[in-house]
Design a protein around this motif. Structure first.
Motif, PDB file in Angstrom:
ATOM      1  N   HIS A  27       0.749  -1.227   0.013  1.00  0.00           N
ATOM      2  CA  HIS A  27      -0.018   0.051  -0.026  1.00  0.00           C
ATOM      3  C   HIS A  27       0.797   1.239   0.095  1.00  0.00           C
ATOM      4  O   HIS A  27       0.735   2.209  -0.786  1.00  0.00           O
ATOM      5  CB  HIS A  27      -1.005  -0.013   1.179  1.00  0.00           C
ATOM      6  N   ASP A  28       2.099   1.192   0.695  1.00  0.00           N
ATOM      7  CA  ASP A  28       2.757   2.451   0.844  1.00  0.00           C
ATOM      8  C   ASP A  28       3.581   2.621  -0.497  1.00  0.00           C
ATOM      9  O   ASP A  28       3.578   3.811  -0.895  1.00  0.00           O
ATOM     10  CB  ASP A  28       3.848   2.139   2.178  1.00  0.00           C
ATOM     11  N   ILE A  29       3.826   1.625  -1.059  1.00  0.00           N
ATOM     12  CA  ILE A  29       4.663   1.868  -2.451  1.00  0.00           C
ATOM     13  C   ILE A  29       3.573   2.360  -3.344  1.00  0.00           C
ATOM     14  O   ILE A  29       4.023   3.454  -4.255  1.00  0.00           O
ATOM     15  CB  ILE A  29       5.122   0.338  -3.007  1.00  0.00           C
ATOM     16  N   GLY A  80       9.684  -7.231  -3.477  1.00  0.00           N
ATOM     17  CA  GLY A  80      10.536  -5.836  -3.773  1.00  0.00           C
ATOM     18  C   GLY A  80       9.679  -4.659  -3.022  1.00  0.00           C
ATOM     19  O   GLY A  80      10.597  -3.926  -2.577  1.00  0.00           O
ATOM     20  N   ALA A  81       8.457  -4.844  -2.988  1.00  0.00           N
ATOM     21  CA  ALA A  81       7.822  -3.607  -1.901  1.00  0.00           C
ATOM     22  C   ALA A  81       8.209  -3.657  -0.545  1.00  0.00           C
ATOM     23  O   ALA A  81       8.482  -2.654   0.058  1.00  0.00           O
ATOM     24  CB  ALA A  81       6.384  -3.750  -1.851  1.00  0.00           C
ATOM     25  N   ASN A  82       8.332  -4.983  -0.137  1.00  0.00           N
ATOM     26  CA  ASN A  82       8.963  -5.063   1.257  1.00  0.00           C
ATOM     27  C   ASN A  82      10.235  -4.535   1.455  1.00  0.00           C
ATOM     28  O   ASN A  82      10.568  -3.966   2.572  1.00  0.00           O
ATOM     29  CB  ASN A  82       8.777  -6.482   1.856  1.00  0.00           C
ATOM     30  N   VAL A  83      11.357  -4.860   0.488  1.00  0.00           N
ATOM     31  CA  VAL A  83      12.574  -4.386   0.553  1.00  0.00           C
ATOM     32  C   VAL A  83      12.600  -2.885   0.318  1.00  0.00           C
ATOM     33  O   VAL A  83      13.312  -2.177   1.033  1.00  0.00           O
ATOM     34  CB  VAL A  83      13.241  -5.022  -0.342  1.00  0.00           C
ATOM     35  N   ALA A  84      11.770  -2.372  -0.643  1.00  0.00           N
ATOM     36  CA  ALA A  84      11.880  -0.751  -0.911  1.00  0.00           C
ATOM     37  C   ALA A  84      11.513  -0.157   0.323  1.00  0.00           C
ATOM     38  O   ALA A  84      12.073   1.180   0.481  1.00  0.00           O
ATOM     39  CB  ALA A  84      10.944  -0.806  -2.066  1.00  0.00           C
TER      40      ALA A  84
END
Length: 211
Positions: A27-29, A80-84
């Motif tokens: 959601h944040d990404i 990718g979203a978790n790492v970003a």
């Protein structure tokens, strides 16, 4: 609480926590990439549904190549979203390529979900035996009927005639047999009876049959 229930509860709690964190990161990404409102909340749902559909295809055992392809794509989007969001990406200055990826994700997710849900599983059909033509069915050589053997069969030998035994001889043979039994404790055999009476073997067998 039983041990197995404790293990199940621990797994469920861990799954809920991991799903909530991953959902929040996606959601944040999406918000950082310019997607606001309900659209930002739809992105995590889309990624998780594609991941579940790919995993279901892998578990079904059919067309695993397609299942692995979309599973890797959905896992890359989630991971990718978790790492970003771990500080490696400035969410206030998102690069253009990330905006393009987020904007194009709905089309990718729709394509993957459609292929996983509606692609027919590969089934192997048994090969049919080739049909034989009518003229091929009668090509086998005829089987000749069995012929009777021309060898003449010899008649079975007839049994020798049973000699007539005088009653007096039978009476005497019984006395001899009784004496033999009294002395030896065993019934007299044909050979001994023949020797005691001094008669032919055939006549001794006839008398022994009457004792």
């Amino acid at each position: 609480m039983p041990a197995y229930l404790a293990r199940v509860d621990a797994v469920l709690v861990q799954a809920v926590i991991a799903a909530a964190l991953s959902f929040a990161h996606l959601h944040d990404i999406a918000v950082a990439a310019g997607q606001d409102g309900w659209k930002a909340w739809a992105y995590p749902v889309s990624v998780d549904l594609l991941l579940m559909a790919a995993w279901r295809r892998l578990r079904s055992g059919t067309d695993k190549r397609s299942g692995w392809c979309w599973f890797v794509i959905a896992l890359t989007a989630s991971l990718g979203a978790n790492v970003a969001t771990a500080g490696l990406l400035d969410l206030h200055a998102v690069p253009a390529w990330l905006r393009i990826l987020v904007a194009g994700w709905p089309a990718v997710a729709f394509l993957g979900g459609s292929l996983l849900a509606h692609s027919a599983p590969q089934q192997t059909t048994p090969e049919k035996a080739p049909e034989r033509k009518p003229e091929e069915l009668n090509t086998s050589a005829p089987v000749p009927p069995p012929t009777e053997s021309a060898t003449p069969t010899s008649p079975a030998p007839s049994a020798p005639p049973v000699p007539s035994v005088p009653a007096a001889l039978v009476h005497h043979a019984r006395q001899v047999a009784a004496d033999h039994h009294a002395r030896t404790g065993a019934p007299i055999d044909t050979t001994t009876l023949r020797a005691r009476l001094g008669i032919p073997a055939q006549l001794a067998e006839a008398i022994a049959a009457r004792l």
